[in-house]
Design a protein around this motif. Structure first.
Motif, PDB file in Angstrom:
ATOM      1  N   THR A  25      20.915   2.113   3.350  1.00  0.00           N
ATOM      2  CA  THR A  25      20.884   1.002   4.825  1.00  0.00           C
ATOM      3  C   THR A  25      20.722  -0.153   4.690  1.00  0.00           C
ATOM      4  O   THR A  25      21.135  -1.285   5.067  1.00  0.00           O
ATOM      5  N   LEU A  26      19.561  -0.669   3.742  1.00  0.00           N
ATOM      6  CA  LEU A  26      18.788  -1.945   3.376  1.00  0.00           C
ATOM      7  C   LEU A  26      19.855  -2.618   2.675  1.00  0.00           C
ATOM      8  O   LEU A  26      20.456  -3.807   3.137  1.00  0.00           O
ATOM      9  N   PHE A  27      20.476  -2.134   1.759  1.00  0.00           N
ATOM     10  CA  PHE A  27      21.860  -2.672   1.024  1.00  0.00           C
ATOM     11  C   PHE A  27      22.874  -3.351   1.724  1.00  0.00           C
ATOM     12  O   PHE A  27      23.623  -4.249   2.042  1.00  0.00           O
ATOM     13  N   VAL A  28      23.452  -2.071   2.739  1.00  0.00           N
ATOM     14  CA  VAL A  28      24.511  -2.561   3.597  1.00  0.00           C
ATOM     15  C   VAL A  28      24.066  -3.688   4.653  1.00  0.00           C
ATOM     16  O   VAL A  28      25.010  -4.438   4.881  1.00  0.00           O
ATOM     17  N   ALA A  29      22.813  -3.512   5.193  1.00  0.00           N
ATOM     18  CA  ALA A  29      22.331  -4.316   6.140  1.00  0.00           C
ATOM     19  C   ALA A  29      22.460  -5.820   5.552  1.00  0.00           C
ATOM     20  O   ALA A  29      22.910  -6.853   5.963  1.00  0.00           O
ATOM     21  N   LEU A  30      22.068  -5.966   4.403  1.00  0.00           N
ATOM     22  CA  LEU A  30      22.060  -7.203   3.600  1.00  0.00           C
ATOM     23  C   LEU A  30      23.442  -7.729   3.470  1.00  0.00           C
ATOM     24  O   LEU A  30      23.751  -9.078   3.574  1.00  0.00           O
ATOM     25  N   GLY A  31      24.497  -6.973   3.091  1.00  0.00           N
ATOM     26  CA  GLY A  31      25.783  -7.104   3.029  1.00  0.00           C
ATOM     27  C   GLY A  31      26.215  -7.757   4.266  1.00  0.00           C
ATOM     28  O   GLY A  31      27.232  -8.658   4.062  1.00  0.00           O
ATOM     29  N   ILE A  32      25.967  -6.999   5.224  1.00  0.00           N
ATOM     30  CA  ILE A  32      26.653  -7.443   6.607  1.00  0.00           C
ATOM     31  C   ILE A  32      26.142  -8.767   6.998  1.00  0.00           C
ATOM     32  O   ILE A  32      26.668  -9.501   7.397  1.00  0.00           O
ATOM     33  N   PHE A  33      24.765  -9.070   6.739  1.00  0.00           N
ATOM     34  CA  PHE A  33      24.234 -10.392   7.075  1.00  0.00           C
ATOM     35  C   PHE A  33      24.660 -11.369   6.264  1.00  0.00           C
ATOM     36  O   PHE A  33      25.063 -12.463   6.908  1.00  0.00           O
ATOM     37  N   LEU A  34      25.098 -11.296   4.945  1.00  0.00           N
ATOM     38  CA  LEU A  34      25.874 -12.228   4.210  1.00  0.00           C
ATOM     39  C   LEU A  34      27.161 -12.671   4.821  1.00  0.00           C
ATOM     40  O   LEU A  34      27.625 -13.880   4.905  1.00  0.00           O
ATOM     41  N   MET A  35      27.812 -11.408   5.296  1.00  0.00           N
ATOM     42  CA  MET A  35      29.085 -11.665   5.593  1.00  0.00           C
ATOM     43  C   MET A  35      29.224 -12.578   7.075  1.00  0.00           C
ATOM     44  O   MET A  35      30.031 -13.156   7.248  1.00  0.00           O
ATOM     45  N   LYS A  36      28.254 -12.060   7.707  1.00  0.00           N
ATOM     46  CA  LYS A  36      28.165 -12.458   9.264  1.00  0.00           C
ATOM     47  C   LYS A  36      27.669 -14.018   9.069  1.00  0.00           C
ATOM     48  O   LYS A  36      28.400 -14.921   9.648  1.00  0.00           O
ATOM     49  N   CYS A  37      27.010 -14.502   8.035  1.00  0.00           N
ATOM     50  CA  CYS A  37      26.659 -15.727   7.875  1.00  0.00           C
ATOM     51  C   CYS A  37      27.862 -16.798   7.679  1.00  0.00           C
ATOM     52  O   CYS A  37      27.838 -17.932   7.950  1.00  0.00           O
ATOM     53  N   ALA A  38      28.862 -15.907   6.966  1.00  0.00           N
ATOM     54  CA  ALA A  38      30.021 -16.865   6.513  1.00  0.00           C
ATOM     55  C   ALA A  38      31.028 -16.755   7.569  1.00  0.00           C
ATOM     56  O   ALA A  38      32.251 -17.313   7.337  1.00  0.00           O
ATOM     57  N   GLY A  39      30.938 -15.906   8.580  1.00  0.00           N
ATOM     58  CA  GLY A  39      31.824 -15.876   9.713  1.00  0.00           C
ATOM     59  C   GLY A  39      32.915 -14.990   9.298  1.00  0.00           C
ATOM     60  O   GLY A  39      34.060 -15.001   9.506  1.00  0.00           O
ATOM     61  N   LEU A  40      32.661 -13.933   8.287  1.00  0.00           N
ATOM     62  CA  LEU A  40      33.883 -12.938   7.993  1.00  0.00           C
ATOM     63  C   LEU A  40      33.764 -11.467   8.599  1.00  0.00           C
ATOM     64  O   LEU A  40      32.772 -11.409   9.439  1.00  0.00           O
ATOM     65  N   VAL A  41      34.996 -10.935   8.688  1.00  0.00           N
ATOM     66  CA  VAL A  41      35.277  -9.849   9.292  1.00  0.00           C
ATOM     67  C   VAL A  41      35.658  -8.752   8.331  1.00  0.00           C
ATOM     68  O   VAL A  41      36.883  -8.579   8.031  1.00  0.00           O
ATOM     69  N   PRO A  42      34.734  -7.805   8.039  1.00  0.00           N
ATOM     70  CA  PRO A  42      34.970  -6.779   6.930  1.00  0.00           C
ATOM     71  C   PRO A  42      35.772  -5.770   7.752  1.00  0.00           C
ATOM     72  O   PRO A  42      35.818  -5.646   8.900  1.00  0.00           O
ATOM     73  N   GLY A  43      36.262  -4.709   6.982  1.00  0.00           N
ATOM     74  CA  GLY A  43      36.695  -3.731   7.838  1.00  0.00           C
ATOM     75  C   GLY A  43      35.874  -2.566   7.888  1.00  0.00           C
ATOM     76  O   GLY A  43      34.591  -2.881   8.297  1.00  0.00           O
ATOM     77  N   GLY A  44      36.276  -1.157   8.412  1.00  0.00           N
ATOM     78  CA  GLY A  44      35.495  -0.333   8.756  1.00  0.00           C
ATOM     79  C   GLY A  44      34.716  -0.565  10.216  1.00  0.00           C
ATOM     80  O   GLY A  44      34.802  -1.360  10.881  1.00  0.00           O
ATOM     81  N   ILE A  45      33.909   0.327  10.729  1.00  0.00           N
ATOM     82  CA  ILE A  45      33.263   0.267  11.755  1.00  0.00           C
ATOM     83  C   ILE A  45      32.350  -0.915  12.027  1.00  0.00           C
ATOM     84  O   ILE A  45      32.239  -1.480  13.138  1.00  0.00           O
ATOM     85  N   VAL A  46      31.825  -1.486  10.722  1.00  0.00           N
ATOM     86  CA  VAL A  46      31.177  -2.657  10.594  1.00  0.00           C
ATOM     87  C   VAL A  46      31.831  -4.020  11.151  1.00  0.00           C
ATOM     88  O   VAL A  46      31.522  -4.851  11.911  1.00  0.00           O
TER      89      VAL A  46
END
Length: 206
Positions: A25-46
């Protein structure tokens, strides 16, 4: 009433699952944080949670927790009680970490391509770790695992198809063509980790 007794093997399994869920979960949360900082929208429930976060301004961690609630019924009826409980723990921890990281870490600048690739790979690696411990990050992961178990559909390819639809559906929120392209790159990076590493017989709980 006698309390349940835990053997040494049970305690080792519990410790193994705890460290796995925390790490994943820490890995996923950090990945989400980086993508959010760049204003990106990945797939999935995230991706769904980020779209709602951008549209409403609600806290991302809270949105992530709420959008997962309907999927617990599917997990309970199709994947079993143990899987559902471990997934609920993983999602709750992920929501907490997603809320906490922006308060604990300040990122002044990140290149969009780096955020897409590194964020996607971190999410992919984290999801694999969580899968290994008999849980998921909720949402579409539950559906994807069910489809793989029931029909033999490859988890990574199925996830990639769903993610592409979510990213395209949220293109208007991304704001420009470059961010849309980088969001697709993030989806590809995340799902390539699943395609090449998550196969039937691999990463099963002991």
């Amino acid at each position: 009433m006698a309390l349940p007794r835990f053997s040494a093997a049970d305690w080792r399994r519990l410790q193994d699952d705890v460290q796995g869920l925390v790490t994943g979960t820490l890995f996923v949360a950090l990945g989400i944080f980086l993508m959010k900082c760049a204003g990106l929208v990945p797939g999935g429930i995230v991706g769904v949670a980020l779209l709602l976060h951008y549209a409403t301004g609600l806290d991302l961690g809270a949105v992530l927790f709420l959008v997962n609630l309907p999927f617990y019924l599917l997990a309970w009826t199709r994947m079993g009680r143990g899987f559902t409980l471990r997934t609920a723990v993983a999602v709750s921890l992920l929501s907490l970490l997603t809320w906490w990281l922006p308060h604990a870490l300040t990122l002044q600048q990140i290149d969009g391509a780096l955020a897409a690739v590194l964020g996607g790979l971190l999410c992919g690696a984290g999801i694999l770790i969580i899968f290994r411990h008999g849980a998921s990050t909720g949402g579409l992961n539950i559906l994807v695992l069910r489809l793989q178990d029931r029909f033999g559909w490859p988890a990574g390819k199925t996830q990639m198809a769903m993610d592409a639809l979510i990213v395209l559906g949220g293109a208007w929120t991304v704001g420009d063509a470059r961010k849309l392209a980088l969001s697709i790159l993030a989806v590809v990076a995340l799902n390539l980790a699943l395609v090449y590493n998550h196969r039937p017989g691999r990463y099963r709980p002991a």
